[in-house]
Design an enzyme around this catalytic site. Sequence first.
Site, mmCIF file in Angstrom:
data_model
loop_
_atom_site.group_PDB
_atom_site.id
_atom_site.type_symbol
_atom_site.label_atom_id
_atom_site.label_comp_id
_atom_site.label_asym_id
_atom_site.label_seq_id
_atom_site.Cartn_x
_atom_site.Cartn_y
_atom_site.Cartn_z
ATOM 1 N N SER A 1 0.833 -1.287 -0.029
ATOM 2 C CA SER A 1 -0.018 -0.045 -0.031
ATOM 3 C C SER A 1 0.976 1.378 0.018
ATOM 4 O O SER A 1 1.655 1.504 -0.716
ATOM 5 C CB SER A 1 -0.931 -0.131 1.238
ATOM 6 O OG SER A 1 -1.965 0.871 0.942
ATOM 7 N N ASP B 1 -8.744 -4.483 -6.518
ATOM 8 C CA ASP B 1 -8.455 -3.549 -5.419
ATOM 9 C C ASP B 1 -9.123 -2.381 -5.712
ATOM 10 O O ASP B 1 -9.097 -1.717 -6.538
ATOM 11 C CB ASP B 1 -6.818 -3.222 -5.662
ATOM 12 C CG ASP B 1 -6.389 -2.531 -4.349
ATOM 13 O OD1 ASP B 1 -7.173 -1.730 -3.830
ATOM 14 O OD2 ASP B 1 -5.230 -2.469 -4.089
ATOM 15 N N HIS C 1 -7.681 -4.803 -1.658
ATOM 16 C CA HIS C 1 -6.395 -4.370 -1.390
ATOM 17 C C HIS C 1 -5.461 -5.235 -0.522
ATOM 18 O O HIS C 1 -4.280 -5.159 -0.535
ATOM 19 C CB HIS C 1 -6.745 -3.142 -0.729
ATOM 20 C CG HIS C 1 -5.403 -2.341 -0.517
ATOM 21 N ND1 HIS C 1 -4.561 -1.926 -1.558
ATOM 22 C CD2 HIS C 1 -4.970 -1.774 0.597
ATOM 23 C CE1 HIS C 1 -3.542 -1.269 -1.094
ATOM 24 N NE2 HIS C 1 -3.759 -0.940 0.382
#
Length: 719
Positions: free
Chosen positions: A589, A664, A696
């Site tokens: 991320s 995602d 995600h």
Amino acid sequence: MKINLYKWTRIVASILLFSTTQMPAQKLFTLEDLNFGGTNYHNLQPKNMWFAWWGDQLIETDVEECYTIDAKTGKKDLLFTLDDINKWAKSDNENKIRKLTSASFPYPNMPLVMVNSKRGTLLLDFKKKEMVWKDSVSKGNAYDWAAASKATAYVDNNQLFVADAQHNVHQLTKDGSREIVYGQSVHRNEFGIDKGTFWSPDGMKLAFYRMDQSMVTDYPQVDIFPRSATYEPDKYPMAGMTSHKVTVGIYDLATDKTIYLEAGDPTDRYFTNIAWSPDSKTIYMFELNRDQNDCRLMSYNATTGGRKGELYRETSDKYVEPQHPIVFLPWDNNLFIMQSQKDGFNHLYIYNIKGECVKQLTKGNWVVMDVLGFNQKNKSVIIASNECDPLQRNIYSVDFKTGKRTLLDNGKGVHRASLSVNGTLFFDKYTEPDVPRNIDVVNTQNKKSVRLLTAENPWNEFVVPQYESGCIKAADGVTDLYWRMVKPADFDPTKKYPTVVYVYGGPHAHNVDASWHWASRSWETYMAQKGYICFILDNRGSENRGIAFEQATFHQLGQIEMQDQMKGVDYLRTLPYVDMDRLGVHGWSFGGFMTISLMTNYPDVFKVGVAGGPVIDWKWYEVMYGERYMGTPQNNPEGYAKTSLISKAKNLKGKLQIITGYNDNTVVPQHCLSFLDACIKAGTQPDFFAYPGEEHNMRGHASVHLHERITQYFEDYLK
């Protein structure tokens, strides 16, 4: 009060955690042992206990039994069993209650327990041994239950409903859809928002969010699993683009009417941290402009929706970030606690309902991390803070009159506490670098505690790495940054080891604290077992260090963070056992963004990287988060250009693997796919892997596969 229990060296090796006189451990870990999706993961977690408060009576909610616990002695007495509950509920085999770990006791002075089954929520009288109420209308949907009225709010087929205590169903909306969203979290869960319905204290009024996102652009997600792949778009407002509009409704159960707060045009505004007055007549919320630098606490008449007034305003040349609703004092309905970082650190302020600041209750170069509740008897506020040490989380009592703080725990480690109804007791689950988990029940009046659990080390039979922590200076030469290092169990300082820098680095997160193994991630243990050193540093921009620390990255995400991470690399260079020719980097991320940033800005330093779910260009990230830290592409073009990794694709030298969830909806696939396109045009050669159907973060056993893939990449190219 300042207790420096962990000095800058902070060297704690795991071999010191447990007696070396034991038989030498022989087992090696697998990812099935270490990863949360693994088949043996739960067996290798420190033993735990589950609790609920029945007023000031502590209840252990085990899987098949509930026990009362004497807070003075720790003695347990059986209250009822799972078989008892199913007998009283007259459960059939299909609708049996399966466990009691989530049992709750919503009425402090009544012998009623709430449990869940497939058919809904049940309320049982364990003295009379009978069921007294059940929710049979929410149909298993997520719901919000009001103890005061026994009314249930829930969303079904996009519409918002309320069922009263007599199971009469009231449909509040008719135009709900994927574009008109009711009763759910809004603003993409930013600003501390995690739900969309809010009952008044008397249980007769329901505040709820209505989000119109019809004007928001669709991001074209695809479900590949049907015979012909289907189009399943997400509403995704990107930085600088048109955002959704939120309004707040109030439904009155007594009149069966709904009104909306007269907050004005919702365009480019955020409404958050909704709170009720104790008398259920007034509703409060923080309102932010789109630039997120002008925050106002507003009050509204809960019957008419009319605006009553502005109680507080805070502005900034960067951003204001409300994360907590106001909380009224239980001994004075005219006073409430408000949290703010306006003096540089998150602290508590006392305001009255006229909007006048009565006083600042806490102050210092440390952060109030949570307000746990109140001890009503001695008029004190119970908080969690890192006053003892930046890496700790400790429990304090704050005297309302004097502001004097009293430490209620042992002054070490990371403590998670839950307060009894009147605040005279709390149960305290805590860990330290050498403590897997302890659980105490503590008296907030006299600080006396009773040990309920000392968890054994679940890794006793395994070969365990060495865990250390320490401190270096940031790139500014002044600020302290804390790190963790994980070394192989048979570490030899005369050898050189391949080393992986694990990085996150973004807001509202930290990697290093004084919990078990210095909060080490299980993957680091796996890598150390394979002969790597792992190094983790919390750079400026991460959480719990004050506003200057957090906002140093404003309008230039990744830049200050990289400078600090490179100071970590400079520290690694001073260690003779770190092989600087075999230095890797990995993150997910924001950490994926940092991984590629480091690989392309310092291409001669990092040989191998694995970037998961990486942000590539902040113009493709969502409005609320992206614009808070970066502004818009229109008003901060230099910042967006500087932080974009598209232009850096040509700099890639080492081996880089990019991994994403194919679906995602947080960092949409446009990011990594655009970077791949830039690499193709530049002639550089990253590797790429996608997880179909995953968002995600990889869920379930897919996470085991993911971490084996990450590990294998370093095995193939770094070792």
